[in-house]
Design a protein around this motif. Structure first.
Motif, short mmCIF file in Angstrom:
data_model
loop_
_atom_site.label_atom_id
_atom_site.label_comp_id
_atom_site.label_asym_id
_atom_site.label_seq_id
_atom_site.Cartn_x
_atom_site.Cartn_y
_atom_site.Cartn_z
N PRO A 100 -24.05 -50.12 -40.10
CA PRO A 100 -23.85 -51.55 -39.85
C PRO A 100 -23.05 -51.79 -38.56
O PRO A 100 -22.07 -51.10 -38.29
N THR A 101 -23.51 -52.75 -37.76
CA THR A 101 -22.80 -53.12 -36.53
C THR A 101 -22.30 -54.56 -36.59
O THR A 101 -21.41 -54.94 -35.84
N ARG A 102 -22.89 -55.36 -37.46
CA ARG A 102 -22.47 -56.76 -37.64
C ARG A 102 -22.74 -57.14 -39.09
O ARG A 102 -23.87 -57.02 -39.56
N GLN A 103 -21.69 -57.59 -39.79
CA GLN A 103 -21.83 -57.96 -41.19
C GLN A 103 -21.07 -59.25 -41.49
O GLN A 103 -19.98 -59.22 -42.03
N PRO A 104 -21.64 -60.40 -41.16
CA PRO A 104 -20.97 -61.64 -41.52
C PRO A 104 -20.76 -61.71 -43.03
O PRO A 104 -21.65 -61.36 -43.80
N ALA A 105 -19.59 -62.15 -43.43
CA ALA A 105 -19.26 -62.24 -44.85
C ALA A 105 -20.05 -63.39 -45.49
O ALA A 105 -20.34 -64.39 -44.83
N PRO A 106 -20.37 -63.25 -46.76
CA PRO A 106 -21.07 -64.34 -47.44
C PRO A 106 -20.15 -65.52 -47.70
O PRO A 106 -18.94 -65.38 -47.76
N PHE A 107 -20.76 -66.68 -47.86
CA PHE A 107 -20.03 -67.89 -48.24
C PHE A 107 -19.63 -67.75 -49.70
O PHE A 107 -20.46 -67.40 -50.54
N TYR A 108 -18.37 -68.00 -50.01
CA TYR A 108 -17.88 -67.92 -51.40
C TYR A 108 -18.06 -69.30 -52.00
O TYR A 108 -17.39 -70.25 -51.59
N PRO A 109 -18.99 -69.48 -52.95
CA PRO A 109 -19.23 -70.81 -53.52
C PRO A 109 -17.93 -71.46 -53.99
O PRO A 109 -17.15 -70.86 -54.73
N ARG A 110 -17.69 -72.69 -53.52
CA ARG A 110 -16.43 -73.38 -53.75
C ARG A 110 -16.08 -73.51 -55.24
O ARG A 110 -14.95 -73.25 -55.63
N ASN A 111 -17.05 -73.88 -56.06
CA ASN A 111 -16.75 -74.05 -57.49
C ASN A 111 -16.31 -72.74 -58.13
O ASN A 111 -15.39 -72.72 -58.95
N LEU A 112 -16.91 -71.63 -57.74
CA LEU A 112 -16.52 -70.33 -58.29
C LEU A 112 -15.17 -69.88 -57.75
O LEU A 112 -14.36 -69.30 -58.47
N ARG A 113 -14.94 -70.14 -56.47
CA ARG A 113 -13.66 -69.80 -55.87
C ARG A 113 -12.54 -70.58 -56.56
O ARG A 113 -11.51 -70.02 -56.92
N ASN A 114 -12.74 -71.88 -56.77
CA ASN A 114 -11.72 -72.72 -57.41
C ASN A 114 -11.43 -72.28 -58.84
O ASN A 114 -10.30 -72.41 -59.32
N GLU A 115 -12.44 -71.76 -59.52
CA GLU A 115 -12.27 -71.28 -60.90
C GLU A 115 -11.74 -69.85 -60.96
O GLU A 115 -11.45 -69.34 -62.04
#
Length: 149
Positions: free
Chosen positions: A53-68
């Motif tokens: 891997p040379t570039r690995q943008p992180a995934p978006f953490y779904p807000r509702n799951l992050r908040n919970e």
């Protein structure tokens, strides 16, 4: 104590053994395209040199799951083309559908140094884990230890 929510990506590939996907878009919008006909796909175990891997943008953490405070892991099957771009990505196991979609959307943006077999670039089928977790570390935006200065 404040929690910092982070997405973590492990670039360790796990041999998949699943069939090559056909060219199409899936119902959930994930990228699904086969490699060009002249680009044979090999399993990771058959590579002389594995994709790096040379570039690995992180995934978006779904807000509702992050908040919970929900954490999880998604296993994504992907094909890295001879050009190092991901030509297909499909979640094969996930504890939450929201994580699966986010992981697929991130993985199709990854770039790799292509894998090779006997010195020739090849398209490679592999499976990677993409994790969503929490950290109790509080980031210091200025990069110094303000407690000891």
């Amino acid at each position: 104590m404040r929690f910092k929510f982070v997405c973590f990506v492990t670039a360790v590939a796990i041999l998949s053994g699943c069939a090559t996907p056909s060219a199409s878009s899936t119902a959930d919008g994930s990228k699904e395209a086969s490699s060009p006909p002249d680009e044979a796909v090999v399993d990771l175990a058959d590579c002389t040199s594995k994709p790096v891997p040379t570039r690995q943008p992180a995934p978006f953490y779904p807000r509702n799951l992050r908040n919970e405070g929900v954490t999880g892991i998604v296993f994504v099957q992907l094909i890295v083309g001879m050009d190092g771009r991901v030509s297909s990505a499909r979640a094969v196991r996930a504890n939450r559908e929201e994580f699966a979609r986010a992981a697929e959307q991130a993985v199709v943006k990854w770039l790799f140094k292509p894998g090779t077999v006997d010195g020739k670039r090849v398209a490679v089928r592999m499976e990677v884990p993409v994790g969503f977790g929490m950290s109790t570390e509080v980031p210091n935006p200025i990069g110094t230890n303000i407690l000891n200065n």
